[in-house]
Design a protein around this motif. Structure first.
Motif, short mmCIF file in Angstrom:
data_model
loop_
_atom_site.label_atom_id
_atom_site.label_comp_id
_atom_site.label_asym_id
_atom_site.label_seq_id
_atom_site.Cartn_x
_atom_site.Cartn_y
_atom_site.Cartn_z
N ASN A 248 -1.59 45.24 39.17
CA ASN A 248 -0.67 46.02 38.40
C ASN A 248 0.09 45.51 37.18
N ARG A 438 4.45 53.34 43.53
CA ARG A 438 3.89 53.81 42.10
C ARG A 438 2.55 54.29 42.35
N TYR A 442 1.48 58.29 41.16
CA TYR A 442 0.21 58.52 40.59
C TYR A 442 -0.65 59.49 40.93
#
Length: 458
Positions: A248, A438, A442
């Protein structure tokens, strides 16, 4: 190993006379005793007649190549550390050498200072050649995480093999399989076990803050930098740096991290002076870095630096033989934590737990057992104790709904169940599923899930 590093001997093996002389000069200036050989057979003769503490060898040589030499060393002097020199084109051979027992490799053309420091570090930290890890430590690690499946037994064997080296390790596996646990095991079984084990969650740390978190900053270098800050890389000095969710990080951070791995020096944000840091790097990801490289999202040179040794942790559905022991372990743990009597786990319940696919892997199982202990009656875990948490019999679900054969539909339904279980709170749903905040944000956006309405209903 001798206490005084200056009394130790290094054998350098290379068919290039210039390389031999350069390394000889470097190591001799540090007080090390250097022996030289221009081929593998000569190296074996020196090993028979002299006490050697470490071998530096080229991989590609006439008559006897480096891999054959390594094989002979493992048979005759097991535990003797070997570092390989290799051209960039032969890096895959070097990686295989590390998997076969070498402790590290260095690419040609190499920096003499970096090679010397690496050799000194290994000589100081490796155990006496051929000696096993301390018995109490090895026993403790086996007792705390018993495994029955062949896949995990093989993985634990590889972990023990790489633990005593300082090579970088890349851990691959789905969310929740226990990558941090394996990283910690490598650290605790290795020579750095008494030094720091520093965890960096690259997935949960905002990109704008990650640089400061890793490298630190000096006072006044940017807004709100009111004090000097020591970075996590510096904190991991002499120990292990665990970079979770490495896939990431931004392109800019990839460049900075690559530069650190290559020269082992960091410079704080706003600082002018570089600081040397000696730490082992273990990285982990659930992403397909190969695809990320093809798409231009991840640097190939950083990938090769991180994956000197690659270990893949299988998902829980592929090692169901481990589920009973994990269930018993988590049940004992949470009964003690919540101060309740030990629960009974009937065979019917254990069979149900073993049949479930566990999309969140070990982390999901762990959370499920804790919730089941809270909800169960008469101190007995029953399959129905897990249904209120959104865990259903997926085998029945597939029969009832052919759409479950779609991986995307199955993933969407799993996220919906986790959100329902946690009242629409995304952070808690991510923890249930064993993924980062995160990642769940998403997925919610990808599948058009209205998390707000779920939260409002609760």
């Amino acid at each position: 190993m001798k206490d005084n590093i200056s009394s130790q001997s290094v054998l350098v093996v290379d068919d290039d006379r210039n390389v031999l002389e350069v390394i000889d000069a470097r190591l001799s200036s540090c007080g090390l005793s250097v022996h030289k050989a221009d081929n593998g057979r000569q190296a074996l003769q020196i090993l028979k007649s002299h006490q050697i503490d470490l071998v530096v060898s080229d991989i590609k040589m006439p008559e006897m190549d480096g891999m054959t030499l390594l094989s002979e060393i493992i048979q005759t002097q097991p535990g003797l550390p070997v570092i390989f020199l290799t051209a960039y084109a032969n890096v895959p051979d070097a990686v295989n050498a590390v998997k076969s027992g070498a402790v590290d490799y260095v690419e040609k053309p190499f920096d003499g200072k970096t090679l010397t420091e690496k050799i000194q570090t290994i000589l100081k930290e490796l155990q006496i050649p051929g000696s096993p890890p301390p018995v109490d430590m090895a026993a403790d690690m086996e007792e705390e995480d018993p495994v029955k499946s062949p896949a995990m037994k093989n993985l634990h064997g590889l972990v023990k093999k790489v633990a005593n080296s300082s090579v970088n390790v890349l851990l691959l596996g789905e969310s929740g399989v226990g990558k941090e646990r394996i990283a910690n095991r490598i650290h605790r079984l290795g020579p750095r076990r008494k030094k720091p084990f520093v965890v960096v969650d690259c997935g949960a740390t905002p990109a704008g803050l990650l640089e400061s978190e890793l490298f630190g900053h000096v006072k006044g270098s940017f807004t709100h930098a009111v004090n000097d800050k020591k970075g996590l890389i510096a904190t991991a000095d002499t120990g292990t740096l665990f970079l979770d969710e490495i896939g990431n990080i931004s392109h800019e951070m990839q460049i900075r991290l690559l530069r650190f791995i290559e020269d082992r020096t960091i410079r704080r944000i706003g600082g002018l002076k570089g600081t040397a840091v000696d730490c082992r790097i273990i990285a982990a990801t659930n992403a397909d870095l190969g695809e990320a490289i093809k798409a231009g999202r991840f640097r190939e040179d950083l990938f090769f630096r991180l994956r000197v040794v690659t270990l893949t942790i299988p998902p829980l559905r592929e090692r169901k033989a481990d589920i009973p022991s994990l269930v018993d372990h988590f049940a004992r743990h949470y009964c003690q934590q919540h101060n309740v009597p030990a629960v009974d786990i009937p065979a019917e319940t254990m069979d149900w737990l073993c049949d479930y696919t566990w999309p969140g892997n070990v982390r999901e199982l762990k959370n499920a057992i804790e919730g089941g202990i809270v909800l169960c009656r008469n101190n007995t875990l029953q399959p129905e104790d897990f249904h209120p948490m959104g865990i259903e019999d997926t085998c029945s679900a597939v029969v009832a709904d052919e759409n479950c054969l779609s991986l995307e539909e199955s993933e969407k339904n799993t996220i919906l169940r986790a959100l329902e279980q946690t009242g629409g709170i995304q952070k808690e749903a991510a923890e249930v599923l064993g993924i980062s905040r995160r990642a769940i944000h998403y997925k919610i956006k990808k599948y058009g899930i209205d998390a707000g309405s779920i939260k409002a209903r609760h």
